[in-house]
Write a protein that holds these residues in place. Structure first.
Motif, PDB file in Angstrom:
ATOM      1  N   HIS A 188       0.846  -1.196   0.000  1.00  0.00           N
ATOM      2  CA  HIS A 188       0.000   0.000   0.000  1.00  0.00           C
ATOM      3  C   HIS A 188       0.876   1.239   0.000  1.00  0.00           C
ATOM      4  CE1 HIS A 188      -3.973  -1.784   1.605  1.00  0.00           C
ATOM      5  NE2 HIS A 188      -3.191  -2.790   1.257  1.00  0.00           N
ATOM      6  N   THR A 189       0.467   2.214  -0.788  1.00  0.00           N
ATOM      7  CA  THR A 189       1.027   3.553  -0.677  1.00  0.00           C
ATOM      8  C   THR A 189      -0.023   4.363   0.070  1.00  0.00           C
ATOM      9  OG1 THR A 189       2.164   3.305  -2.788  1.00  0.00           O
ATOM     10  CG2 THR A 189       1.902   5.561  -1.942  1.00  0.00           C
ATOM     11  N   VAL A 190       0.378   5.013   1.158  1.00  0.00           N
ATOM     12  CA  VAL A 190      -0.570   5.738   2.004  1.00  0.00           C
ATOM     13  C   VAL A 190      -0.134   7.188   2.185  1.00  0.00           C
ATOM     14  CG1 VAL A 190      -1.236   3.646   3.269  1.00  0.00           C
ATOM     15  CG2 VAL A 190       0.585   5.095   4.185  1.00  0.00           C
ATOM     16  N   ARG A 191      -1.140   8.012   2.435  1.00  0.00           N
ATOM     17  CA  ARG A 191      -0.874   9.393   2.846  1.00  0.00           C
ATOM     18  C   ARG A 191      -0.975   9.432   4.361  1.00  0.00           C
ATOM     19  NH1 ARG A 191      -1.038  13.087  -0.546  1.00  0.00           N
ATOM     20  NH2 ARG A 191      -2.875  12.396  -1.679  1.00  0.00           N
ATOM     21  N   LEU A 192       0.108   9.892   4.983  1.00  0.00           N
ATOM     22  CA  LEU A 192       0.184   9.978   6.431  1.00  0.00           C
ATOM     23  C   LEU A 192      -0.579  11.188   6.950  1.00  0.00           C
ATOM     24  CD1 LEU A 192       3.997   9.147   6.746  1.00  0.00           C
ATOM     25  CD2 LEU A 192       2.073   7.601   7.138  1.00  0.00           C
ATOM     26  N   PRO A 193      -0.872  11.235   8.225  1.00  0.00           N
ATOM     27  CA  PRO A 193      -1.592  12.378   8.797  1.00  0.00           C
ATOM     28  C   PRO A 193      -0.912  13.731   8.534  1.00  0.00           C
ATOM     29  CG  PRO A 193      -1.603  10.571  10.356  1.00  0.00           C
ATOM     30  CD  PRO A 193      -0.700  10.168   9.223  1.00  0.00           C
ATOM     31  N   ARG A 210       3.235   0.639   3.087  1.00  0.00           N
ATOM     32  CA  ARG A 210       2.810  -0.338   4.082  1.00  0.00           C
ATOM     33  C   ARG A 210       2.690  -1.699   3.400  1.00  0.00           C
ATOM     34  NH1 ARG A 210       4.172   3.163   7.267  1.00  0.00           N
ATOM     35  NH2 ARG A 210       2.714   4.476   8.416  1.00  0.00           N
ATOM     36  N   GLU A 211       3.141  -2.743   4.080  1.00  0.00           N
ATOM     37  CA  GLU A 211       2.934  -4.114   3.636  1.00  0.00           C
ATOM     38  C   GLU A 211       1.837  -4.695   4.514  1.00  0.00           C
ATOM     39  OE1 GLU A 211       6.824  -5.711   4.218  1.00  0.00           O
ATOM     40  OE2 GLU A 211       7.563  -4.903   2.320  1.00  0.00           O
TER      41      GLU A 211
END
Length: 185
Positions: free
Chosen positions: A26-31, A38-39
């Motif tokens: 996963h590619t995520v946008r952090l707060p 993320r795996e």
């Protein structure tokens, strides 16, 4: 409830599909607005069954490849697609031990490793016990044991019991024993 800590998924990719688990990147946008990776391990869920008869806890010995050793565990197993946890608990107990539960009472659920996996384990207590038919899966080799709570505690200390669901079961039974012994007679 703490929504400001949420991570938004921008992209996900399945990189492995196995018989039991899936692995996703996963590619995520952090707060704080930055991006990170993320795996995530996807798992269908499982059950663990506390079976206590004749003042003994039912355990099964099984070789666990990921650990490279045999450990003692409460009977347990993976949910089949569309199967309810309660039905799975009754099925797994009988398959692994030859003990049939007339019913199973739900106790709790917990995530095994929420930092990277979505596996949810449901813990049940087997009730109305009778003889059944042991029929482990073709690739599953288990040996049943009946141990006292004192023996189970010693197994925790020496590493024979080394998994969260079984640690939980022993702790739960010890608390129940303490509560019943402290009740006025």
């Amino acid at each position: 409830m703490k929504d400001h800590l949420h991570e938004e998924t921008l992209h996900k990719e399945r990189i492995y599909q196995g018989r039991i688990i899936e692995l996703e990147n996963h590619t995520v946008r952090l707060p704080d607005g930055k991006e990170s990776k993320r795996e995530v391990v996807r798992h269908p869920g499982a059950v663990g069954i506390i079976c206590f008869r004749n003042d003994k806890l039912i355990l099964v010995y099984q070789y666990r490849k990921a650990l490279g050793k045999v450990i003692a565990e409460i009977p347990a197993g993976k949910l089949d697609e569309g199967e309810s946890p309660e039905v799975c608990a009754v099925r797994e107990l009988e398959e692994e031990t030859g003990i049939k539960a007339g019913s199973c009472r739900f106790l709790c659920s917990f995530y095994t490793s929420p930092g990277f996996a979505d596996e949810l384990v449901h813990i049940y207590i087997a009730e109305d016990l009778k003889a059944g038919h042991k029929a482990a899966d073709d690739d599953e080799f288990v040996e049943m044991a009946e141990v006292s709570l004192e023996e189970a505690s010693a197994f925790i200390e020496d590493g024979t019991i080394h998994d969260a669901k079984t640690l939980y079961a022993v702790q739960y039974l010890q608390l129940q024993k303490e509560r019943s012994s402290s009740r006025p007679k």
